[in-house]
Design a protein around this motif. Structure first.
Motif, mmCIF file in Angstrom:
data_model
loop_
_atom_site.group_PDB
_atom_site.id
_atom_site.type_symbol
_atom_site.label_atom_id
_atom_site.label_comp_id
_atom_site.label_asym_id
_atom_site.label_seq_id
_atom_site.Cartn_x
_atom_site.Cartn_y
_atom_site.Cartn_z
ATOM 1 N N ASP A 92 14.226 5.294 -0.044
ATOM 2 C CA ASP A 92 13.891 6.337 -1.027
ATOM 3 C C ASP A 92 14.773 7.572 -0.906
ATOM 4 O O ASP A 92 14.595 8.523 -1.676
ATOM 5 C CB ASP A 92 12.426 6.752 -0.865
ATOM 6 N N SER A 93 15.698 7.584 0.037
ATOM 7 C CA SER A 93 16.454 8.822 0.283
ATOM 8 C C SER A 93 17.656 8.986 -0.645
ATOM 9 O O SER A 93 18.276 10.053 -0.638
ATOM 10 C CB SER A 93 16.939 8.843 1.740
ATOM 11 N N LEU B 17 0.829 -1.203 0.000
ATOM 12 C CA LEU B 17 0.000 0.000 0.000
ATOM 13 C C LEU B 17 0.866 1.257 0.000
ATOM 14 O O LEU B 17 0.594 2.213 -0.734
ATOM 15 C CB LEU B 17 -0.925 -0.017 1.232
ATOM 16 N N ARG B 18 1.927 1.250 0.802
ATOM 17 C CA ARG B 18 2.817 2.399 0.835
ATOM 18 C C ARG B 18 3.527 2.575 -0.519
ATOM 19 O O ARG B 18 3.751 3.701 -0.967
ATOM 20 C CB ARG B 18 3.879 2.209 1.922
ATOM 21 N N ASN C 74 2.376 8.799 4.081
ATOM 22 C CA ASN C 74 1.776 8.233 5.291
ATOM 23 C C ASN C 74 0.255 8.365 5.214
ATOM 24 O O ASN C 74 -0.345 9.299 5.741
ATOM 25 C CB ASN C 74 2.313 8.941 6.544
ATOM 26 N N GLY C 75 -0.356 7.442 4.520
ATOM 27 C CA GLY C 75 -1.835 7.454 4.433
ATOM 28 C C GLY C 75 -2.426 6.420 5.366
ATOM 29 O O GLY C 75 -2.081 6.327 6.533
ATOM 30 N N LEU D 207 8.888 0.124 9.636
ATOM 31 C CA LEU D 207 8.760 0.000 8.182
ATOM 32 C C LEU D 207 8.739 1.361 7.506
ATOM 33 O O LEU D 207 9.281 1.536 6.404
ATOM 34 C CB LEU D 207 7.505 -0.791 7.830
ATOM 35 N N ALA D 208 8.095 2.316 8.178
ATOM 36 C CA ALA D 208 8.056 3.660 7.606
ATOM 37 C C ALA D 208 9.466 4.247 7.494
ATOM 38 O O ALA D 208 9.821 4.871 6.483
ATOM 39 C CB ALA D 208 7.165 4.561 8.468
ATOM 40 N N ILE D 209 10.265 4.033 8.534
ATOM 41 C CA ILE D 209 11.640 4.554 8.498
ATOM 42 C C ILE D 209 12.453 3.823 7.436
ATOM 43 O O ILE D 209 13.217 4.441 6.662
ATOM 44 C CB ILE D 209 12.299 4.412 9.883
ATOM 45 N N MET D 210 12.296 2.502 7.338
ATOM 46 C CA MET D 210 13.047 1.737 6.350
ATOM 47 C C MET D 210 12.695 2.148 4.933
ATOM 48 O O MET D 210 13.572 2.249 4.058
ATOM 49 C CB MET D 210 12.808 0.236 6.551
#
Length: 1206
Positions: A147-148, A97-98, A105-106, A139-142
């Protein structure tokens, strides 16, 4: 990472216990230490083990007992009770989904809408929701890290920052990673933790609970790290995290440092780990920091060197920070430097009284145990400043100068330290900035000069810093600043960019205060030579200093004699040869021949005297018994170097004759008597045998060969080299090895007596000679005089051929070691008996001036093939020696004669300047006459004597034998080449192996070599001509005689009738031997010339020309059938001319030729007989068919021919 300050990290003791699963050590941990390891211990206690052993069962009971009293275990057990499979599916759905939403962040599948903050939700949640909250945040941080694109960011996360819930979050994190390893790879988790606060603490806990992943995590963090870690916040956080990991597991710190160097990432981490490293056994010599940084900057990997140098340069651009790894490293190095400085070291400059009282005032130099460490620190600071561009602070510069000017003990390490300090002063003169520091440096340099001899003797080293001081002083005086830079880089062992302009201050100090040029030269001569100098002695030696002074001509400027020093040093050499010896000799020779200035042409060095040279060679193997039974006084190295000096001196003297003539100088040349006493060939042979040892000097053996080829070409004969292979090869070596040591040794007197009693003593003489063949050429030298003096006795009849052949073999062996003395003795021994009575002894000079003396030997030698082989060998050598002698004489005298003539012709207009050309032409004419005379004499020797002619030995037999051996031409029943006795055409009295035949073959071989070496000799000899009876021999026996085809047309054009006849006869044999297209064209030309001469010659000369040349037409037609038409036309024309002479009744024919025959029949009968013979031979030749087609039958043509005559 200052944000994790105050948190308790896993101790090395606890980590090692976890790594080894040491339950006893785990039980000894305190509650706070045990709390950090609970996730792993709880899983270990609850999960089914793979190890079913009894010992593990006991350990598991101990772990359960250990966990039973800890309250936090219940919460971890609750976390392990969750359905992780469903949790993983939800997590993957959320990842998809992400990914579709582009990372925004939805909506979240793992976590529904939060009612409160993340921390409060975590506090009020059950174990499953806690896992979901932590997993969603992680997971959000990973995803954001992925993507950075390598750009660092610091994620503000309430969950990872709250100090109250850090332990619970750590428990959840460890459980998630352990249960979901495919979803959460530990390396990716470790990378994500670097982007949150307290990340290093979480990372250490995570790795401590999975201890096997330590190396994997560290390698992953290093691979993803920055090339320069102190340049960014991310790099510093990564370095700090890895540093904490290595503090937790210090045994792996050096391995992690090796990974850093391998990847060329995070240089600050490598330094930090080195600073943190505490070895079990302290090394007093060199600290780990010095070793590590020195290895990076002075290693062979240029990529690593550039990477670390960039770390140093970039680190200096930032303000000084105590937290910077670079400044921590510099501070540690400075502390180490100060720790080894001698006490009482300061910038205070003591006066002379202080210097005298140093010993009693308690002044102490550098301690002996600190010398090696001080040298390592000096090299490290040189690398940091010269390679990495480190700019030292005032404090660092001050302490470095104090260390460099300290005085070490007199040990080899102390000598090395002083050399390094001196080179560092030259490389970085900016360290001396104040007058006080400059005066301190001058005093230290003065101390070096004063103590140099003591250091060299006390330390027991051959290369001391005194030679380096002299060398640098010489370079400064000659302004060779680039050489000083090379010297500094070589001593320091690193390539440093030093600007020549930075050496100006040091140059002033050296040239004006310490070492004036006169002081340098005077001091250099007093320096002792290096004993047993060889390439194994490294460092800077007196020879380097003397070489530079010779190049700068300092000795000649200040009238200091250096000849004795160079001679003593040459006498103190051994193998392998030092690389500076050959350049030293070349520079010395140049200083002898070339003045230092035109204003003072006498300012030159003196050459080595002849007596000094002779002393070196008196014990060499070329001087008989003096080399046997005792040790040589001088080594073979000394003798070779002195030989190189003499040959090179003579060559340079000849090359400089023009310049010397202009300056009205004529340096003395070494006498021929001296050169005769030097065993040149023996020494060169020794150099070739020891070439492996001389490999340090490229081309010593080749340089000697080059000088020999120029000055002594007769010592470089190719056949001599081939003979050397036969004498020094494997088979002779094996024969000498089989020779028993206690075998009977014959004396020279016994050999002489055996010769005198010939032929009765033939068996005894043969035994002695066979024994001598087993000796090496060097061991044969004492017998040389006895062998040569009795050579003439072997010319008597009834001497066995085997004795002659053995003597020839021994002579050739001696020729490899002492050719010049051997040749002179042999020539004198082979003189005719009449000359021997007059006691006329020739010298080496006599034989070089007139090589034909060799052929003025006893006539019996000409029919003794083994001795004739020796004579021809000597003749070839002396012909070459004569050329070199005349060329040398021409160069020695031409320029001085021309100079004197120019002076005498001043003021005389129109004087032709031609003496040089005339001298050269006269020399060439003399050499040509000399060579041609030798060839003519040898050809005359090939002619059979009257007795041999009676026995049937003719020169045509050689041609017949060669033709007879050709395929398809041998007759039935013919004898082989070794046949003895007469059958048909076989030679009587010995067949093909007569002495005459063997001598003819030897002479033809020599003539073949001479014609190849100089084709002009062949042309000159054939223009002079020789007996027609020798043509079959020369054409068949000299393979290179085919070159005569090039100049036969020119010979045919000569006005002399004899030369034209000789040319046609020579061509007939050449056509038979070499049926080539070129031969065909020259044969056509000859037939055409014969036709032309038929019409222009007078009747008196016509018969004398055509009678010897008409038989040659047979050979032309046999070799080239297409010439039948031309020959037939010529014969018809000859017949018509003869018929017209008969018709006119001309009676002017030569009465000696006609004799009693009538005129009207003489020509006709003679020509008719020739034509009959001519066509008879054609009829029986292999081209009979072609002849019939073109001319009809011989009988028919003969009848038609006489019909024409009628």
């Amino acid at each position: 990472m200052a944000d994790s300050t105050g948190l308790q990290f896993v101790s090395p003791y606890a980590f090692e216990a976890m790594q080894k699963v040491d339950v006893v050590r785990l039980a000894a941990l305190s509650d706070p230490e045990l709390r950090l390891l609970l996730p792993c211990l709880v899983r270990m206690a609850l999960c089914a083990p793979a190890d079913q052993s009894q010992s593990w069962a006991q350990d598991k009971k101990l772990i359960l007992r250990l966990l039973s009293g800890v309250e936090a275990v219940n919460s971890i057990v609750a976390l392990l009770s969750v359905d992780f499979h469903a949790l993983e599916q939800d997590a993957r759905k959320e990842q998809q989904l992400r990914h579709k939403a582009g990372g925004s962040n939805g909506e979240s599948i793992l976590v529904s809408q939060l009612q409160h903050g993340l921390t409060l939700e975590f506090e009020h949640s059950d174990p499953l929701r806690r896992l979901r909250l932590t997993l969603s945040e992680l997971l959000a941080i990973m995803n954001k890290v992925a993507d950075s694109n390598g750009e660092f960011f610091l994620k503000s996360s309430e969950l990872f920052e709250s100090p109250v819930y850090l332990e619970e979050v750590a428990d959840v994190l460890c459980i998630l990673q352990a249960e979901l390893p495919s979803l959460l790879p530990i390396v990716d988790v470790a990378e994500a933790l670097l982007h949150v606060r307290n990340g290093d603490w979480f990372l250490c806990l995570l790795v401590a609970n999975v201890p096997d992943s330590f190396n994997e995590v560290c390698r992953g963090l290093i691979k993803n790290g920055e090339r320069q870690d102190e340049e960014s916040v991310g790099g510093r956080r990564r370095t700090e995290a890895l540093r904490q990991l290595c503090q937790m597991n210090p045994s792996q710190a050096l391995n992690i440092r090796a990974m850093v160097v391998e990847e060329c990432h995070l240089p600050g981490l490598g330094v930090a780990l080195t600073l943190d490293y505490k070895p079990d056994t302290a090394d007093e010599a060199v600290s780990p920091l010095v070793s590590y940084v020195s290895g990076l900057l002075l290693g062979t990997n240029s990529k690593v060197r550039t990477w670390f140098s960039m770390f140093i340069r970039n680190g200096q651009q930032r303000k000084r920070e105590s937290s910077s790894v670079l400044w921590q490293m510099r501070r540690q190095l400075l502390l180490e430097l100060v720790a080894i400085l001698p006490r009482s070291r300061s910038t205070h400059v003591p006066n002379d009284g202080d210097m005298e009282e140093e010993g009693s005032s308690g002044y102490s130099g550098l301690r002996e145990e600190h010398v090696v460490k001080a040298s390592a620190l000096l090299r490290l600071y040189c690398a940091l400043m010269g390679i990495a561009g480190l700019r030292p602070t005032d404090e660092e510069a001050e302490q470095l100068l104090q260390l460099m000017t300290s005085r070490p003990p007199a040990t080899p390490a102390g000598v090395r330290f002083v050399s390094l300090s001196f080179c560092k002063l030259l490389a970085f003169p900016t360290l001396v900035s104040t007058p006080e520091q400059e005066q301190l440096m001058v005093m230290w340099l003065s101390w070096m000069i004063k103590e140099e001899e003591y250091f060299e003797s006390a330390a027991g080293v051959s290369a001391s810093f005194g030679e380096m001081l002299l060398l640098v002083a010489m370079y400064f005086h000659s302004n060779q600043l680039s050489s000083i830079i090379d010297l500094v880089c070589s001593t320091l062992g690193m390539k440093i960019a030093i600007k020549p302009s930075s050496l100006s201050k040091m140059k002033t100090i050296f040239t004006q205060e310490i070492f004036t040029e006169q002081v340098v030269t005077a001091h250099a001569v007093r320096v002792a030579v290096t004993n047993n100098l060889s390439a194994n002695i490294t460092g800077f030696l007196p020879i380097h200093c003397i070489y530079q002074l010779l190049r700068s001509r300092a000795f000649t400027k200040h009238k200091v004699s250096i000849k004795d020093w160079i001679y003593r040093q040459l006498c103190e050499t051994t193998t392998p040869i030092h690389s500076q010896l050959i350049p030293l000799i070349d520079a010395y020779i140049n200083s002898i021949l070339t003045p230092a200035s035109k204003a003072n042409p006498e300012a030159t060095n003196q050459p080595i005297t002849e007596q000094e040279i002779l002393n070196v060679f008196l014990s060499s193997a070329g001087h008989g018994d003096s080399s046997r039974g005792g040790r040589q006084r001088y080594s073979i190295t000394t003798q070779l170097l002195v030989l190189y000096y003499i040959l090179s001196y003579e060559e340079s003297l000849l090359a400089s004759t023009k310049q010397l003539a202009l300056m009205q100088r004529k340096p003395k040349s070494y006498s021929a008597a001296l050169m005769d006493q030097i065993p040149i060939k023996y020494l060169v042979t020794q150099a070739q045998g020891l070439q492996q040892e001389f490999g340090v000097i490229p081309g010593l053996h080749s340089a000697l060969l080059r000088l020999l080829a120029t000055n002594y070409p007769h010592l470089c004969l190719v056949e001599d080299w081939v003979c050397e292979e036969e004498v020094t090869g494997t088979l002779p070596l094996l024969r000498r090895m089989m020779l028993p040591s206690n075998t009977c040794r014959y004396t020279q007197s016994q050999l002489h007596q055996a010769f005198q009693k010939l032929p009765s003593s033939s068996p005894r003489l043969m035994r002695i000679l066979e024994h001598l063949t087993l000796l090496s050429p060097g061991d044969l030298i004492p017998y040389a005089e006895a062998l040569t003096a009795s050579t003439a006795l072997l010319l008597e009849p009834a001497v066995p051929r085997r004795i002659l052949q053995t003597l020839n073999k021994l002579w050739m062996g001696l020729n490899t070691v002492m050719p010049r003395r051997l040749w002179v003795m042999t020539v004198n021994a082979l003189q005719p008996s009449a000359k021997l009575l007059r006691q006329q002894k020739y010298t080496q000079n006599d034989l070089m001036v007139d090589p034909l003396i060799v052929l003025r030997c006893d006539q019996r030698v000409y029919r003794c093939p083994p001795l004739m082989d020796i004579v021809l060998h000597m003749l070839n050598g002396y012909l070459l020696a004569s050329k070199a002698y005349l060329q040398c004489h021409l160069k020695e005298t031409a320029d001085f004669d021309r100079q004197s003539q120019t002076v005498s012709n001043l003021g005389v207009p129109g004087q032709p300047d031609t003496p040089e050309v005339t001298r050269e032409e006269l020399k060439n004419a003399l050499l040509a006459a000399q060579d041609s005379a030798a060839v003519q004499i040898l050809l005359e020797v090939c002619l059979p004597t009257s007795e041999e002619q009676q026995l049937g030995a003719t020169t045509e037999s050689l041609l017949r034998s060669i033709r007879g051996s050709m395929p398809g031409k041998s007759k039935q029943g013919s004898l082989g080449p070794r046949a003895r006795g007469g059958v048909g055409d076989a030679e009587p009295e010995g067949g093909l192996l007569s002495d005459l035949r063997e001598v003819q073959c030897l002479i033809c071989c020599l003539l073949h070599q001479m014609f190849i070496a100089d084709p002009n000799i062949a042309k000159l000899v054939h223009f002079q001509g020789y007996p027609q009876a020798l043509l079959p021999l020369t054409v068949a026996g000299i393979p290179s005689i085919h070159i005569c085809l090039d100049f036969i047309p020119e010979l045919l054009a000569q006005p002399q009738l004899e030369k034209q006849i000789f040319a046609i006869q020579l061509l007939s044999y050449l056509c038979t031997q070499y049926a080539l297209p070129k031969s065909l064209s020259v044969a056509r030309l000859a037939i055409s010339v014969m036709g032309t001469l038929l019409t222009v010659l007078t009747r008196a000369k016509r018969f004398s020309f055509f009678m010897p040349t008409l038989p040659c037409l047979v050979a032309f037609c046999q070799a080239f059938p297409p010439l039948y038409d031309d020959v037939a036309a010529l014969l018809v024309q000859v017949g018509q001319v003869c018929a017209s002479d008969v018709a006119t009744k001309a009676r002017d024919i030569d009465p000696l030729i006609a004799r009693e025959y009538s005129l009207n029949l003489g020509d006709i009968v003679t020509v008719s007989d020739f034509i009959k013979i001519f066509f008879f031979r054609l009829h029986h030749s292999s081209v009979h068919t072609l002849a019939l087609k073109s001319l009809g039958s011989p009988r028919q043509f003969h009848e038609n021919f006489f019909h024409v005559l009628e």
